[in-house]
Scaffold this motif. Structure first.
Motif, short mmCIF file in Angstrom:
data_model
loop_
_atom_site.label_atom_id
_atom_site.label_comp_id
_atom_site.label_asym_id
_atom_site.label_seq_id
_atom_site.Cartn_x
_atom_site.Cartn_y
_atom_site.Cartn_z
N GLU A 109 0.85 -1.20 0.00
CA GLU A 109 0.00 0.00 0.00
C GLU A 109 0.88 1.25 0.00
N GLU A 110 1.46 1.55 -1.15
CA GLU A 110 2.43 2.64 -1.22
C GLU A 110 1.84 4.01 -0.91
N HIS A 111 0.53 4.18 -1.05
CA HIS A 111 -0.10 5.47 -0.79
C HIS A 111 -0.66 5.58 0.64
N CYS A 112 -0.37 4.59 1.45
CA CYS A 112 -0.88 4.58 2.83
C CYS A 112 0.13 5.27 3.76
N LYS A 113 -0.34 6.30 4.45
CA LYS A 113 0.53 7.03 5.39
C LYS A 113 0.54 6.27 6.72
N ILE A 114 1.73 6.14 7.30
CA ILE A 114 1.90 5.33 8.50
C ILE A 114 2.10 6.19 9.75
N ALA A 142 10.75 5.97 12.80
CA ALA A 142 9.70 6.79 12.21
C ALA A 142 10.28 7.77 11.19
N ASP A 143 11.39 8.39 11.54
CA ASP A 143 12.06 9.32 10.62
C ASP A 143 12.50 8.60 9.35
N GLU A 144 13.00 7.40 9.54
CA GLU A 144 13.51 6.60 8.41
C GLU A 144 12.40 6.26 7.41
N ILE A 145 11.20 5.98 7.90
CA ILE A 145 10.10 5.56 7.02
C ILE A 145 9.12 6.69 6.72
N GLY A 146 9.40 7.88 7.26
CA GLY A 146 8.51 9.02 7.01
C GLY A 146 7.20 8.93 7.75
N ALA A 147 7.23 8.34 8.94
CA ALA A 147 6.01 8.17 9.75
C ALA A 147 5.95 9.20 10.87
N THR A 148 4.75 9.38 11.40
CA THR A 148 4.55 10.21 12.59
C THR A 148 4.47 9.28 13.79
N HIS A 149 5.03 9.71 14.91
CA HIS A 149 5.15 8.84 16.09
C HIS A 149 4.44 9.45 17.29
#
Length: 201
Positions: A109-114, A142-149
């Motif tokens: 799911e490449e368009h799914c924000k994590i 989180a920084d590595e994958i572009g996620a919010t923590h």
């Protein structure tokens, strides 16, 4: 006049990390004491949020955490625009499981924000010795994958509203605008009938 947007959000994570408690706190503003019956399949909940000039209705799928329902969970995260991947701050293995779900989402799911969500913060605040997952390790991931923590507590409500509000705000942002053209989930008039459980016995 408001513009309505429906965003599919999926809750993923190891069994007993507190996914259902998180949704209960957010939707019903309550914390149920005692053991939950494990989710089988997934439970659905709809929650509208006002964001700027739009009403973003989060369609939240609370999936089963047990590994035996792993294939079923894949069905529920298809087409999700946001995934809240939960781990238990007192359980190292739950963070490893969270990484598994992140990898799944990145591949499928490449368009799914994590969004990474540490649960049971209240236990850590009462006894710091219980912490098994380091905040900075998760933040680096989180920084590595572009996620919010976020680190949350369903018991006290700490950061729970902020987590879901962030999901709605991000969905409403410019980077997500291409998704608003898609047909959202038809929630009809079921806004007061929150939970629909699929395959629950």
């Amino acid at each position: 006049m408001t513009m309505r947007v429906d965003a599919k959000v999926v809750m993923l994570g190891k069994e007993s990390v507190g996914k259902t408690s998180l949704v209960e706190r957010y939707v019903h503003h309550r914390f149920l004491v005692g053991p939950y019956q494990n989710t089988i399949g997934a439970a659905f909940v709809a929650k509208p949020i006002q964001v700027a000039d739009k009403v973003v209705t989060l369609g939240i799928w609370d999936t089963a955490g047990s590994e035996r329902y792993e294939a079923m969970s894949r069905i529920y995260y298809r087409g999700a625009r946001a995934a809240i991947v939960c781990y238990d701050l007192t359980d190292t293995s739950s963070f490893q499981r969270a990484k598994f779900w992140v990898n799944e989402l990145q591949n499928c799911e490449e368009h799914c924000k994590i969004y990474l969500c540490g649960t049971k913060l209240d236990l850590i605040e009462s006894d710091r010795g219980l912490r098994q997952v380091d905040y900075h390790d998760v933040q680096d991931f989180a920084d590595e994958i572009g996620a919010t923590h976020f680190e949350t507590s369903s018991k006290t409500g700490s950061k729970v509203d902020e987590l879901f509000e962030k999901v709605a705000e991000d969905y409403n942002s410019i980077s997500f605008q291409f998704m608003t053209e898609e047909t959202g989930i038809d929630l009809g008039q079921k806004k007061d009938s929150y939970f629909y459980t699929c395959c629950h016995s």
